[in-house]
Design a protein around this motif. Structure first.
Motif, PDB file in Angstrom:
ATOM      1  N   THR A 274      -4.772  -8.631  -9.255  1.00  0.00           N
ATOM      2  CA  THR A 274      -4.772  -7.163  -9.253  1.00  0.00           C
ATOM      3  C   THR A 274      -5.996  -6.668  -9.997  1.00  0.00           C
TER       4      THR A 274
ATOM      5  N   GLU B 104       0.815  -1.219   0.000  1.00  0.00           N
ATOM      6  CA  GLU B 104       0.000   0.000   0.000  1.00  0.00           C
ATOM      7  C   GLU B 104       0.852   1.274   0.000  1.00  0.00           C
TER       8      GLU B 104
ATOM      9  N   SER C 242      -5.947  -0.914  -7.124  1.00  0.00           N
ATOM     10  CA  SER C 242      -5.345   0.413  -7.214  1.00  0.00           C
ATOM     11  C   SER C 242      -5.734   1.090  -8.524  1.00  0.00           C
TER      12      SER C 242
ATOM     13  N   ASP D 175      -2.261   4.653  -4.002  1.00  0.00           N
ATOM     14  CA  ASP D 175      -3.665   4.495  -3.611  1.00  0.00           C
ATOM     15  C   ASP D 175      -4.120   3.039  -3.590  1.00  0.00           C
ATOM     16  N   ALA D 176      -3.222   2.142  -3.261  1.00  0.00           N
ATOM     17  CA  ALA D 176      -3.549   0.714  -3.264  1.00  0.00           C
ATOM     18  C   ALA D 176      -4.267   0.299  -1.990  1.00  0.00           C
ATOM     19  N   ASP D 177      -5.111  -0.700  -2.145  1.00  0.00           N
ATOM     20  CA  ASP D 177      -5.737  -1.399  -1.034  1.00  0.00           C
ATOM     21  C   ASP D 177      -5.330  -2.859  -1.206  1.00  0.00           C
TER      22      ASP D 177
END
Length: 83
Positions: A75, A13, A41, A18-20
């Motif tokens: 992903t 993250e 993301s 802005d990754a979850d």
């Protein structure tokens, strides 16, 4: 494995914009170096699947050789993420 699942999530993250990330041990704690990760993301927009995965592997850097033996990776962009 020296890293906790939460640590791996934080690494992803903090290095993928802005990754979850959700990291699990699909085989259970007895096989702690085989992990699964779902990463969502907006940075994956307009990127090939290979490029998306490369972004995550780059984020994990040396941990892929020292702490993580195998990573089952999925992903998604926010628009494509499963509910």
């Amino acid at each position: 494995m020296d890293l906790e699942l939460d640590d791996i999530e934080r690494i992803i993250e903090s290095n993928v914009p802005d990754a979850d990330a959700d990291v699990t041990q699909p085989r259970g704690p007895e096989d702690d170096d085989h992990l699964a990760a779902v990463v969502v993301s907006p940075a994956f927009e307009d990127q090939s699947l290979v490029d998306q995965h490369e972004m995550v592997y780059d984020a994990l850097d040396d941990h892929m050789t020292t702490d993580i033996h195998a990573l089952e990776l999925k992903t998604y962009t926010p628009a494509d993420a499963p509910e």
